[in-house]
Design a protein around this motif. Structure first.
Motif, PDB file in Angstrom:
ATOM      1  N   ILE A  66       0.762  -1.146  -0.043  1.00  0.00           N
ATOM      2  CA  ILE A  66       0.102   0.058   0.141  1.00  0.00           C
ATOM      3  C   ILE A  66       1.091   1.498  -0.038  1.00  0.00           C
ATOM      4  O   ILE A  66       0.835   2.146  -0.913  1.00  0.00           O
ATOM      5  N   ASP A  67       1.837   1.065   1.020  1.00  0.00           N
ATOM      6  CA  ASP A  67       2.618   2.598   0.996  1.00  0.00           C
ATOM      7  C   ASP A  67       3.345   2.753  -0.521  1.00  0.00           C
ATOM      8  O   ASP A  67       3.406   3.875  -1.019  1.00  0.00           O
ATOM      9  N   LYS A  68       3.794   1.503  -1.074  1.00  0.00           N
ATOM     10  CA  LYS A  68       4.673   1.741  -2.455  1.00  0.00           C
ATOM     11  C   LYS A  68       3.505   2.046  -3.355  1.00  0.00           C
ATOM     12  O   LYS A  68       3.964   3.184  -4.140  1.00  0.00           O
ATOM     13  N   LEU A  69       2.367   1.532  -3.570  1.00  0.00           N
ATOM     14  CA  LEU A  69       1.279   1.878  -4.416  1.00  0.00           C
ATOM     15  C   LEU A  69       1.032   3.515  -4.368  1.00  0.00           C
ATOM     16  O   LEU A  69       0.946   4.294  -5.125  1.00  0.00           O
ATOM     17  N   VAL A  70       0.632   3.778  -3.166  1.00  0.00           N
ATOM     18  CA  VAL A  70       0.052   5.227  -2.711  1.00  0.00           C
ATOM     19  C   VAL A  70       1.111   6.058  -2.960  1.00  0.00           C
ATOM     20  O   VAL A  70       1.110   6.993  -3.605  1.00  0.00           O
ATOM     21  N   ASN A  71       2.321   6.090  -2.488  1.00  0.00           N
ATOM     22  CA  ASN A  71       3.435   6.980  -2.283  1.00  0.00           C
ATOM     23  C   ASN A  71       4.475   7.020  -3.712  1.00  0.00           C
ATOM     24  O   ASN A  71       4.780   7.970  -4.158  1.00  0.00           O
ATOM     25  N   ASP A  72       4.628   6.023  -4.321  1.00  0.00           N
ATOM     26  CA  ASP A  72       5.515   5.968  -5.139  1.00  0.00           C
ATOM     27  C   ASP A  72       4.786   5.781  -6.879  1.00  0.00           C
ATOM     28  O   ASP A  72       5.475   6.149  -7.635  1.00  0.00           O
ATOM     29  N   ILE A  73       3.469   5.507  -6.761  1.00  0.00           N
ATOM     30  CA  ILE A  73       2.793   5.611  -8.148  1.00  0.00           C
ATOM     31  C   ILE A  73       1.593   6.234  -8.131  1.00  0.00           C
ATOM     32  O   ILE A  73       1.499   7.295  -9.035  1.00  0.00           O
ATOM     33  N   LEU A  74       0.682   5.995  -7.285  1.00  0.00           N
ATOM     34  CA  LEU A  74      -0.715   6.706  -7.515  1.00  0.00           C
ATOM     35  C   LEU A  74      -0.536   8.341  -7.166  1.00  0.00           C
ATOM     36  O   LEU A  74      -1.208   9.010  -7.908  1.00  0.00           O
ATOM     37  N   LYS A  75       0.347   8.639  -6.114  1.00  0.00           N
ATOM     38  CA  LYS A  75       0.136  10.146  -5.787  1.00  0.00           C
ATOM     39  C   LYS A  75       0.888  10.959  -6.678  1.00  0.00           C
ATOM     40  O   LYS A  75       0.854  12.038  -6.914  1.00  0.00           O
ATOM     41  N   LYS A  76       1.621  10.314  -7.776  1.00  0.00           N
ATOM     42  CA  LYS A  76       2.591  10.713  -8.743  1.00  0.00           C
ATOM     43  C   LYS A  76       1.613  11.101 -10.062  1.00  0.00           C
ATOM     44  O   LYS A  76       2.291  11.671 -10.951  1.00  0.00           O
ATOM     45  N   VAL A  77       0.458  10.480 -10.017  1.00  0.00           N
ATOM     46  CA  VAL A  77      -0.165  10.714 -11.264  1.00  0.00           C
ATOM     47  C   VAL A  77      -0.814  11.892 -11.577  1.00  0.00           C
ATOM     48  O   VAL A  77      -1.363  12.428 -10.629  1.00  0.00           O
ATOM     49  N   GLU A  78      -0.597  12.313 -12.711  1.00  0.00           N
ATOM     50  CA  GLU A  78      -1.293  13.742 -13.037  1.00  0.00           C
ATOM     51  C   GLU A  78      -2.185  13.428 -14.331  1.00  0.00           C
ATOM     52  O   GLU A  78      -3.256  12.845 -14.069  1.00  0.00           O
ATOM     53  N   ASP A  79      -1.731  13.465 -15.519  1.00  0.00           N
ATOM     54  CA  ASP A  79      -2.783  13.081 -16.626  1.00  0.00           C
ATOM     55  C   ASP A  79      -2.141  12.086 -17.451  1.00  0.00           C
ATOM     56  O   ASP A  79      -3.002  11.588 -18.274  1.00  0.00           O
ATOM     57  N   ASP A  80      -1.070  11.520 -17.280  1.00  0.00           N
ATOM     58  CA  ASP A  80      -0.393  10.701 -18.279  1.00  0.00           C
ATOM     59  C   ASP A  80      -0.316   9.299 -17.485  1.00  0.00           C
ATOM     60  O   ASP A  80      -0.524   9.287 -16.235  1.00  0.00           O
ATOM     61  N   VAL A  81      -0.858   8.332 -18.180  1.00  0.00           N
ATOM     62  CA  VAL A  81      -0.665   6.768 -17.683  1.00  0.00           C
ATOM     63  C   VAL A  81       0.500   6.213 -17.965  1.00  0.00           C
ATOM     64  O   VAL A  81       0.856   5.984 -19.189  1.00  0.00           O
ATOM     65  N   THR A  82       1.374   5.938 -16.982  1.00  0.00           N
ATOM     66  CA  THR A  82       2.580   5.152 -17.137  1.00  0.00           C
ATOM     67  C   THR A  82       2.396   3.760 -17.347  1.00  0.00           C
ATOM     68  O   THR A  82       1.169   3.145 -16.793  1.00  0.00           O
ATOM     69  N   GLU A  83       3.394   3.030 -17.790  1.00  0.00           N
ATOM     70  CA  GLU A  83       3.020   1.576 -17.539  1.00  0.00           C
ATOM     71  C   GLU A  83       2.651   0.746 -16.170  1.00  0.00           C
ATOM     72  O   GLU A  83       1.751   0.115 -16.349  1.00  0.00           O
ATOM     73  N   GLU A  84       3.445   1.295 -15.396  1.00  0.00           N
ATOM     74  CA  GLU A  84       3.429   0.724 -14.155  1.00  0.00           C
ATOM     75  C   GLU A  84       1.816   1.021 -13.563  1.00  0.00           C
ATOM     76  O   GLU A  84       1.076   0.332 -13.158  1.00  0.00           O
ATOM     77  N   PHE A  85       1.573   2.379 -13.707  1.00  0.00           N
ATOM     78  CA  PHE A  85       0.180   2.690 -13.147  1.00  0.00           C
ATOM     79  C   PHE A  85      -0.891   2.194 -14.039  1.00  0.00           C
ATOM     80  O   PHE A  85      -2.087   1.739 -13.491  1.00  0.00           O
ATOM     81  N   GLY A  86      -0.638   2.093 -15.343  1.00  0.00           N
ATOM     82  CA  GLY A  86      -1.716   1.503 -16.258  1.00  0.00           C
ATOM     83  C   GLY A  86      -2.138   0.086 -15.836  1.00  0.00           C
ATOM     84  O   GLY A  86      -3.354  -0.232 -15.816  1.00  0.00           O
ATOM     85  N   GLU A  87      -1.156  -0.625 -15.441  1.00  0.00           N
ATOM     86  CA  GLU A  87      -1.471  -2.036 -14.887  1.00  0.00           C
ATOM     87  C   GLU A  87      -2.393  -2.049 -13.644  1.00  0.00           C
ATOM     88  O   GLU A  87      -3.313  -2.832 -13.508  1.00  0.00           O
TER      89      GLU A  87
END
Length: 195
Positions: A66-87
């Protein structure tokens, strides 16, 4: 997220029941979807239903992820979909679509149940169908090419390696006692273009 189209194709060959469900999901606001996912991932009420030993174990596994997903991926999302976030977006959206379109019940994302913090080595998500079957889902995202072939090849490999059988020891904690752990459905959810 909204479901804009849903179709079912009966493709029953040789007296084997085979249906293909096609669900078109529109995500108009990527940042808003990421925020919805943060809320869903941080909701760990599913731990409360577990026996004390399972709760202790899954709580330790889930919190790191949860910490990794929220802090390293989801909170960094703006308008673009990265491959990691996309999955992750495809997995979470596929579960939500199955709940809405076919009355499935969600199981916590596989990433939260595994010992590895990231990069789950099996199916990406699971649900329980209204027929008490466990559905195993694989999500693929690509902003440029068609990942259908990769997804289907990986699913075949997972089935050949009996990963679905290996995962039921964890899944038994999150499905009803009536869920059939022998019969299963495989769900494939793929996004092949930028949102």
């Amino acid at each position: 997220m909204n479901l804009s189209d849903k179709k079912t194709y009966d493709m029953t060959p040789f007296d084997i029941l085979l249906k293909v469900h096609s669900i078109l999901i529109n995500i108009d606001n990527v940042r808003e979807r990421a925020e919805e996912m943060i809320t869903a991932i941080q909701d760990v009420c599913w731990l409360n239903e577990l026996n004390p030993i399972a709760k202790h174990s899954y709580e330790a596994r889930a919190q790191r992820t949860i910490d990794k997903l929220v802090n390293d991926i989801l909170k960094k999302v703006e308008d673009d979909v990265t491959e990691e976030f996309g999955e992750f977006m495809i997995s979470a959206s596929a579960q939500d679509a199955l709940v809405e379109a076919f009355d499935h019940v969600k199981v916590p994302l596989a990433e939260l149940l595994k010992e590895k913090i990231s990069g789950n080595p099996g199916f990406d998500f699971h649900t329980e169908t209204s027929e008490s079957l466990i559905a195993f889902g694989e999500a693929k995202y690509s902003g440029s090419n068609n990942p259908y072939r990769n997804a289907l090849e990986q699913i075949k490999e997972f089935i050949d390696l009996k990963k679905h059988n290996a995962e039921v020891v964890d899944l038994q904690h999150f499905v009803t006692p009536d869920a059939d752990i022998i019969k299963f459905k495989v769900e494939v959810h793929i996004s092949r273009h930028s949102l």
